[in-house]
Design a protein around this motif. Structure first.
Motif, short mmCIF file in Angstrom:
data_model
loop_
_atom_site.label_atom_id
_atom_site.label_comp_id
_atom_site.label_asym_id
_atom_site.label_seq_id
_atom_site.Cartn_x
_atom_site.Cartn_y
_atom_site.Cartn_z
N VAL A 17 0.89 -1.25 -0.06
CA VAL A 17 -0.01 0.07 0.04
C VAL A 17 0.87 1.38 0.10
N ARG A 18 1.83 1.29 1.03
CA ARG A 18 2.79 2.46 0.90
C ARG A 18 3.55 2.54 -0.46
N GLU A 19 3.88 1.68 -1.27
CA GLU A 19 4.58 1.84 -2.24
C GLU A 19 3.68 2.12 -3.65
N ALA A 20 2.51 2.08 -3.57
CA ALA A 20 1.47 1.95 -4.88
C ALA A 20 1.62 3.26 -5.32
N GLU A 21 1.57 3.68 -6.61
CA GLU A 21 1.46 4.98 -7.23
C GLU A 21 0.06 5.23 -7.20
N LEU A 22 -1.05 4.49 -7.04
CA LEU A 22 -2.51 4.75 -6.81
C LEU A 22 -3.15 3.85 -5.98
N ILE A 23 -3.89 4.51 -4.95
CA ILE A 23 -4.63 3.76 -4.32
C ILE A 23 -5.99 3.70 -4.55
N LEU A 24 -6.52 2.55 -4.76
CA LEU A 24 -7.94 2.37 -5.17
C LEU A 24 -8.86 1.87 -4.08
N HIS A 25 -9.66 3.10 -3.30
CA HIS A 25 -10.49 2.98 -2.05
C HIS A 25 -11.76 2.44 -2.60
N ALA A 50 -1.07 8.22 3.47
CA ALA A 50 -2.41 9.11 3.27
C ALA A 50 -2.16 10.18 2.21
N GLY A 51 -0.95 10.55 1.62
CA GLY A 51 -0.50 11.37 0.73
C GLY A 51 -0.59 10.56 -0.68
N LYS A 52 -0.97 9.61 -0.88
CA LYS A 52 -0.91 8.93 -1.99
C LYS A 52 -2.08 9.20 -2.97
N PRO A 53 -1.87 9.38 -4.35
CA PRO A 53 -3.07 9.61 -5.25
C PRO A 53 -4.22 8.53 -4.83
N ARG A 54 -5.38 8.87 -4.84
CA ARG A 54 -6.48 7.89 -4.19
C ARG A 54 -7.82 8.05 -5.51
N LEU A 55 -8.16 6.99 -5.76
CA LEU A 55 -9.38 7.08 -6.26
C LEU A 55 -10.34 6.18 -5.77
N HIS A 56 -11.59 7.06 -5.31
CA HIS A 56 -12.71 6.29 -4.32
C HIS A 56 -13.42 5.76 -5.38
N THR A 57 -13.89 4.54 -5.02
CA THR A 57 -14.72 3.74 -5.72
C THR A 57 -16.00 3.09 -4.78
N LEU A 58 -17.20 3.29 -5.22
CA LEU A 58 -18.32 2.84 -4.57
C LEU A 58 -18.76 1.76 -5.09
N GLN A 68 -18.21 12.56 -7.01
CA GLN A 68 -17.00 12.42 -6.18
C GLN A 68 -16.25 11.04 -5.95
N ALA A 69 -17.02 9.79 -6.69
CA ALA A 69 -16.61 8.81 -6.83
C ALA A 69 -16.88 7.91 -7.62
N CYS A 70 -16.36 6.80 -8.06
CA CYS A 70 -16.62 6.07 -9.22
C CYS A 70 -17.76 4.82 -8.90
N LEU A 71 -18.97 4.98 -9.36
CA LEU A 71 -19.77 4.06 -8.76
C LEU A 71 -19.79 2.88 -9.66
N ILE A 72 -19.85 1.49 -9.22
CA ILE A 72 -19.58 0.28 -9.77
C ILE A 72 -20.44 -0.85 -9.33
N SER A 73 -20.65 -1.85 -9.90
CA SER A 73 -21.01 -3.16 -9.20
C SER A 73 -20.18 -4.14 -9.58
N ALA A 74 -18.95 -4.64 -8.45
CA ALA A 74 -18.11 -5.58 -8.90
C ALA A 74 -18.51 -7.01 -9.05
N LEU A 75 -19.83 -7.25 -8.72
CA LEU A 75 -20.47 -8.53 -8.78
C LEU A 75 -21.07 -8.45 -10.10
N THR A 76 -21.76 -7.64 -10.66
CA THR A 76 -22.34 -7.80 -11.91
C THR A 76 -21.69 -7.40 -13.23
N GLY A 77 -20.37 -6.53 -12.71
CA GLY A 77 -19.71 -6.00 -13.79
C GLY A 77 -20.00 -4.55 -14.36
#
Length: 417
Positions: free
Chosen positions: A269-277, A303-311, A330-339
């Motif tokens: 997580v600390r070494e990530a270029e982007l955190i997908l929350h 905490a200072g890493k670039p972050r993409l919030h996913t709902l 404010q975030a990217c809305l998805i359904s991982a279950l249905t795609g």
């Protein structure tokens, strides 16, 4: 079997109600294989030093445990060694606290040797101050919640031997950490920006990981079903590739012993270029869960890493709720279950990724450079292709790393950023 009690005052989690915390404890207990027989909230003006909840409440709790046939009582608060001993004596059954319950779940789900060592270290750190006066009880064999892990067969170990084992585990895990650092160094030679999936436990990270990579990692509604990290490459629309890592879920008041023990794993997580929350869009306490995730990221120094919030779990929302969340942007809305909208998420990752930036370039390949042309198609987005004077004239959107590798084929004066 299990019975649990939680104090209401004082409450270290001001943004989480006692009822919500109790419900989360129930989910944790069921993830550990328990069957909940009874639950109770206890309100006190001050904590009782000897038993946490006071003599009268202890007697009431003992009666409930005896009446329901419960053989285990779980408290949603860390108990001191003295409180633990006094409660077990008064209730005549096994007593554990929230920390020990979480450690048990981690021991249950650790599959790799590294994960098992990390869990053992956390358990030993927890058990060390609790050895005094528990020689007979702690030497019990057999299964059950709170008995998995290093203490199953040798809980009578003296402090000296435990210290020796802790020292050895720290040495082994430090070696693992150094090994991971070397592996990251090798990966850096072939630009593959790391992206880390993080989120509250049971937010759907593993389902999303499978959707993006086809890895087929374990997906379960149980909390902490994913413990050992998994890494897979993912191709983006631009032709760039990322290294996606699925990490352990975070939790409110995650025991410090676990954060310390899993330092090697959480380095991803600390070494990530982007955190997908990843958040559970359907959870009524989503905002509180997000705050706890943010708190853990701060503790990890990420905490200072670039972050993409996913709902996630948009399939559980009403059309109106989905429309409101999508409109907020404010975030990217998805359904991982249905795609649903996974392609939108991948495009958002591509747009947010700062590593290996893209550039437009024009190339002239000789017809003998089939391997280099194939490499360009695999790692970039080709915009046009023409044959001119025996050369293959190609315009493409190219990652900088690919541009450097194919620089000798660039058409003079035709590159633009």
């Amino acid at each position: 079997m299990k019975l649990k009690s939680r104090r209401k005052i004082p409450n270290a989690d001001g943004d989480v109600s006692p009822e919500e915390s109790l419900e989360e404890l129930k989910e944790l207990a069921e993830s550990a294989g328990a069957r909940v027989l009874h639950s109770a909230l206890t309100t006190r003006e001050a904590i009782a030093p000897a038993t946490l909840i006071g003599r009268g409440k202890v007697e009431e709790l003992g009666g409930i445990a005896g009446g329901t046939g419960a053989d285990l009582v779980i408290f949603d608060r860390e108990l001191s060694p003295t409180q633990l001993r006094n409660l077990e004596k008064a209730l005549a059954c096994k007593v554990i606290d929230r920390t020990q319950l979480i450690l048990d779940i981690f021991a249950r789900h650790a599959r790799t040797r590294e994960g098992q060592l990390q869990v053992e270290l956390a358990q030993l750190d927890y058990l060390l101050p609790r050895l005094t006066g528990r020689g007979t009880e702690m030497s019990r064999l057999g299964g059950g919640i709170g008995t998995r892990g290093p203490g199953e067969t040798k809980l009578e170990m003296d402090r000296r031997r435990i210290y020796q084992r802790i020292t050895r585990l720290n040495q082994v895990l430090e070696h693992v950490r150094a090994q991971r650092a070397r592996q990251r160094g090798k990966r850096a030679a072939i630009p593959l920006p790391p992206v880390a999936l993080v989120g509250y436990t049971n937010a759907g990270k593993s389902t999303l990981f499978n959707q993006l990579t086809g890895a087929g990692v374990l997906v379960s509604s149980q909390m902490f079903a994913t413990l050992d990290p998994t890494l897979r490459a993912v191709a983006l629309p631009s032709g760039r590739r990322i290294l996606l890592s699925d990490t352990v879920g975070f939790l409110r008041n995650l025991p410090t012993t676990l954060i310390k023990a899993f330092r090697a794993t959480l380095e991803e997580v600390r070494e990530a270029e982007l955190i997908l929350h990843v958040s559970d869009a359907h959870s009524p306490v989503r905002q509180e869960q997000d705050r706890h995730v943010w708190k853990v990221l701060e503790e990890l120094g990420a905490a200072g890493k670039p972050r993409l919030h996913t709902l996630n779990k948009a399939d559980l929302l009403s059309p109106e709720e989905r429309e409101n969340l999508a409109a907020s942007r404010q975030a990217c809305l998805i359904s991982a279950l249905t795609g649903w909208n996974i392609s939108g998420l991948v495009a958002a990752i591509d747009a947010r990724l700062e590593a290996d930036p893209l550039a437009h370039a024009t190339f002239d390949f000789p017809q003998t450079a089939g391997r280099e042309l194939s490499f360009l198609y695999d790692h970039a987005r080709v915009l046009s292709r023409q044959f001119r004077g025996g050369l293959i004239h190609v315009k493409a959107e190219v990652p900088r790393s690919v541009l450097q590798r194919l620089s000798k084929y660039m058409a003079a004066g035709r590159r633009r950023s």
